[in-house]
Design a protein around this motif. Structure first.
Motif, PDB file in Angstrom:
ATOM      1  N   PRO A  74     -12.642  21.186  14.264  1.00 34.99           N
ATOM      2  CA  PRO A  74     -12.102  20.956  12.925  1.00 34.99           C
ATOM      3  C   PRO A  74     -11.159  19.762  12.930  1.00 34.99           C
ATOM      4  O   PRO A  74     -10.522  19.465  13.937  1.00 34.99           O
ATOM      5  N   ALA A  75     -11.072  19.095  11.814  1.00 40.16           N
ATOM      6  CA  ALA A  75     -10.155  17.962  11.679  1.00 40.16           C
ATOM      7  C   ALA A  75      -8.727  18.473  11.752  1.00 40.16           C
ATOM      8  O   ALA A  75      -8.435  19.615  11.380  1.00 40.16           O
ATOM      9  N   ALA A  76      -7.842  17.617  12.226  1.00 42.52           N
ATOM     10  CA  ALA A  76      -6.437  17.995  12.316  1.00 42.52           C
ATOM     11  C   ALA A  76      -5.893  18.226  10.913  1.00 42.52           C
ATOM     12  O   ALA A  76      -6.186  17.472   9.986  1.00 42.52           O
ATOM     13  N   ALA A  77      -5.108  19.274  10.775  1.00 46.43           N
ATOM     14  CA  ALA A  77      -4.531  19.590   9.468  1.00 46.43           C
ATOM     15  C   ALA A  77      -3.501  18.533   9.110  1.00 46.43           C
ATOM     16  O   ALA A  77      -2.741  18.094   9.973  1.00 46.43           O
ATOM     17  N   ASP A 136      -7.268   8.386  16.935  1.00 46.97           N
ATOM     18  CA  ASP A 136      -7.820   8.546  18.277  1.00 46.97           C
ATOM     19  C   ASP A 136      -6.974   9.535  19.078  1.00 46.97           C
ATOM     20  O   ASP A 136      -7.495  10.409  19.757  1.00 46.97           O
ATOM     21  N   ARG A 137      -5.649   9.384  18.984  1.00 48.23           N
ATOM     22  CA  ARG A 137      -4.756  10.303  19.706  1.00 48.23           C
ATOM     23  C   ARG A 137      -4.907  11.727  19.167  1.00 48.23           C
ATOM     24  O   ARG A 137      -4.885  12.686  19.927  1.00 48.23           O
ATOM     25  N   ASP A 138      -5.066  11.869  17.854  1.00 50.33           N
ATOM     26  CA  ASP A 138      -5.248  13.202  17.267  1.00 50.33           C
ATOM     27  C   ASP A 138      -6.538  13.854  17.755  1.00 50.33           C
ATOM     28  O   ASP A 138      -6.578  15.058  18.007  1.00 50.33           O
ATOM     29  N   LEU A 145      -5.943   7.025  27.201  1.00 48.71           N
ATOM     30  CA  LEU A 145      -6.439   8.275  26.602  1.00 48.71           C
ATOM     31  C   LEU A 145      -7.519   8.908  27.475  1.00 48.71           C
ATOM     32  O   LEU A 145      -7.559  10.119  27.649  1.00 48.71           O
ATOM     33  N   ALA A 146      -8.398   8.051  28.030  1.00 50.87           N
ATOM     34  CA  ALA A 146      -9.506   8.562  28.837  1.00 50.87           C
ATOM     35  C   ALA A 146      -9.013   9.263  30.092  1.00 50.87           C
ATOM     36  O   ALA A 146      -9.607  10.258  30.529  1.00 50.87           O
ATOM     37  N   VAL A 192      -9.059  17.839  21.621  1.00 49.38           N
ATOM     38  CA  VAL A 192      -9.809  18.154  22.844  1.00 49.38           C
ATOM     39  C   VAL A 192      -8.908  18.899  23.825  1.00 49.38           C
ATOM     40  O   VAL A 192      -9.308  19.916  24.412  1.00 49.38           O
ATOM     41  N   LEU A 193      -7.675  18.424  23.996  1.00 50.56           N
ATOM     42  CA  LEU A 193      -6.745  19.089  24.921  1.00 50.56           C
ATOM     43  C   LEU A 193      -6.444  20.511  24.448  1.00 50.56           C
ATOM     44  O   LEU A 193      -6.373  21.440  25.259  1.00 50.56           O
ATOM     45  N   ARG A 194      -6.261  20.687  23.144  1.00 52.69           N
ATOM     46  CA  ARG A 194      -6.013  22.042  22.614  1.00 52.69           C
ATOM     47  C   ARG A 194      -7.201  22.956  22.894  1.00 52.69           C
ATOM     48  O   ARG A 194      -7.035  24.120  23.243  1.00 52.69           O
TER      49      ARG A 194
END
Length: 147
Positions: free
Chosen positions: A67-70, A13-15, A51-52, A20-22
């Protein structure tokens, strides 16, 4: 299952929120200072409610399109760039050492094979020790989770 603000958030969830922040940072909605502050708060967050709040003032981003986090690189394998850098450094060390020993040999050979003090050791010794330490220890800090 409905997500309650008090429910605990997972690393995934944090990732996703970090993605989103990136995305908002890349689009110019956040400056680097704000982005850094939100990331710090993000990785200290424990619940969905926390988080919200990090993205409440930002427009929605479709997470399924991002894309999914590497995956984090393994600590055991140094990236190719580091290996190339070490190879180049060792090559420079070997070349400089060879040139110095060549000069030392020529001086000794032209002086009736009365070789002087082996001064090339002072060139190759400290440099070689630093390279050896960098080779052994240098890659151990890579790939750690930066949270």
């Amino acid at each position: 299952m409905a997500v309650e603000p008090g429910m605990r958030a997972s690393d995934d969830d944090r990732d996703r929120v970090a993605s989103v922040l990136r995305e908002h940072y890349a689009q110019g909605r956040l400056d680097s200072e704000e982005f850094g502050e939100r990331l710090e708060r993000l990785y200290a967050s424990k619940t969905y409610g926390e988080l919200a709040t990090l993205t409440s003032d930002l427009p929605d981003v479709d997470l399924s399109r991002l894309p999914a986090a590497a995956p984090a690189p393994s600590k055991d394998v140094a990236p190719k760039e580091d290996q190339r850098g070490l190879t180049a450094a060792w090559g420079a060390w070997a070349m400089a050492s060879s040139v110095n020993w060549g000069i030392w040999f020529i001086i000794g050979a032209t002086d009736g094979f009365d070789f002087p003090y082996p001064w090339p050791l002072w060139v190759m010794g400290p440099w070689g020790i630093i390279l050896l330490i960098s080779t052994i220890v240098g890659g151990q800090g890579k790939g750690r989770n930066q949270r």
